[in-house]
Scaffold this active site. Structure first.
Site: not given
Length: 325
Positions: A61, A231-233, A237-238
Site C-alpha cells: 500500500y 464495501p462502500l462501492a 451509493f453514498t
C-alpha cells in the site's frame, strides 16, 4: 447479532475495520510528509472514537508508505498498540526492471516481507498475516514452513488469505497445523457476485457470475472470517456523482438515501449494515483516510441489527437490477 469468527477465536476485533491503503500519500517513492501523517492520525482517531480497533494493511500500500505512516503514529503514541488488532498482507511484488509484477508465496519472500512490515510499523508482531492473492506457484508445504517459523518467533499470531476460493483454501490448509482465520473478498452492493452465485444455481443467468462456488458456505462452516474490501462501492451509493451510471444504480442510491433519512442515519451505515446483516458475520473494511466518512459509518452495526429481511432484499434486488425469483 452473534459474535464474529475472529471473536470466537479470542481476538477482540471490532465488526468494522479501517483499511489503511490510502495512508502515506501517493503510490510512488516521494517521501511521507507531516501532512500525510496528520491526516492518517485523524483517520485513526476517528476510527477509535466509534469503536473500530482493527486496522488492515498490506506491504504494497502506497509502496510501503502506508505501513510506515502508521508506524510513525504508533511511535508517538505507543500505548495504542495493545488496543489494536493489526493485520497486514504480503505476496504481491511489483515489477523490477525486466521482471514483471508477480505473486510470491515462497518462504523466503514471506519471511522477508513480514520482517519489513514489522520494521515499517515499528511493532514486534502482527495479529494476522494474509496472503494477498493466489499464487499459481504456491507450494503449501513451503507456505507452512514460513508460517511455522513466524508463529514460533512470535511475529504472527494468526494467518489467513485474500481473494481465494474454497478449493484453494483447502489445498493450502492440508499442510497447515492451524486453521486459516480469514478470507478477504470484494463484497458490496456494487459487487454482488458473492450473492448471485448462490441464487443463480441451475439458472442460465449464473453463467456470467464470477465467484467461486460454495465459498461463502465453506467459510461459514469452517469459521473462517470473511472480510469485505470495497464495501462502500467507491461511494456509488453514498453520494458520489452517478452521471453515466445505469438506471438501477441511480435508483439504488436513492433508495439508500431514503432509508437513511427514515432511520435518521447515514447512507454509509445503511450500505455497511446491509453487508453485516448477512449471517456470515462479514467484517467490512472501510478504505478511507477521510475522518468524516469514517465517522459516518458509526451506526452500521446498529443498522444491521435493525434491518428486516424485506429491507435487505429491497436493496439487493434494486442493486442487481433484476427481479427475483
Amino acid at each position: 447479532m452473534n459474535t464474529i469468527p475472529l471473536q470466537q477465536r479470542g481476538l477482540a476485533a471490532s465488526r468494522l475495520i479501517l483499511g489503511c491503503m490510502p495512508f502515506g500519500g501517493s503510490w510512488d517513492r516521494t517521501p511521507i510528509t507531516q501532512a500525510d501523517v496528520l491526516k492518517a492520525e485523524q483517520a485513526v482517531d476517528a476510527a477509535l472514537s466509534i469503536g473500530i480497533n482493527m486496522f488492515d494493511h498490506a506491504n504494497i500500500y502506497t509502496m510501503g508508505k502506508a505501513e510506515e505512516t502508521f508506524g510513525r503514529i504508533l511511535k508517538g503514541r505507543p500505548q495504542l498498540r495493545e488496543q489494536m488488532v493489526i493485520q497486514s498482507k504480503c505476496g504481491i511484488r511489483f515489477a523490477e526492471g525486466d521482471v514483471p509484477g508477480r505473486f510470491d508465496f515462497s518462504k523466503e519472500h514471506i519471511l522477508s516481507a513480514v520482517d519489513a512490515t514489522l520494521g515499517r510499523l515499528g511493532i514486534d508482531y502482527l495479529d494476522i498475516l494474509l496472503l494477498h492473492r493466489p499464487d499459481p506457484l504456491m507450494e503449501p508445504d513451503e507456505v507452512a514452513a514460513a508460517f511455522g517459523h513466524l508463529k514460533a518467533a512470535g511475529k504472527v499470531k494468526y494467518f489467513g488469505v485474500s481473494n481465494m476460493s474454497a478449493s484453494q483454501i483447502k489445498f493450502l490448509q492440508r499442510s497447515l497445523p492451524d486453521q486459516l482465520a480469514v478470507n478477504q473478498l470484494e463484497m458490496s452492493l456494487g459487487h454482488l457476485h458473492w450473492l448471485d452465485q448462490g441464487v443463480h444455481v441451475n439458472q442460465q443467468a449464473g453463467a456470467s457470475v464470477n465467484f467461486a462456488e460454495g465459498l461463502m458456505e465453506y467459510c461459514q462452516m469452517e469459521r473462517i472470517q470473511i472480510q469485505a474490501w470495497g464495501p462502500l462501492a467507491q461511494g456509488r451509493f453514498t453520494g458520489r456523482s452517478l452521471v453515466g451510471e445505469p438506471e438501477h444504480v441511480q435508483q439504488t442510491a436513492k433508495r439508500v438515501e431514503r432509508m437513511a433519512q427514515e432511520k435518521e442515519t447515514t447512507p454509509e451505515a445503511i450500505v455497511l449494515g446491509w453487508l453485516m446483516r448477512h449471517p456470515a458475520g462479514i467484517q467490512p473494511i472501510i478504505g478511507s483516510a477521510n475522518a468524516d466518512r469514517i465517522l459516518a459509518c458509526k451506526a452500521a452495526e446498529e443498522q444491521a441489527r435493525q434491518m428486516s429481511r424485506e429491507e435487505w432484499y429491497s436493496l439487493y434486488v434494486s442493486a442487481r437490477g433484476q427481479n427475483m425469483p
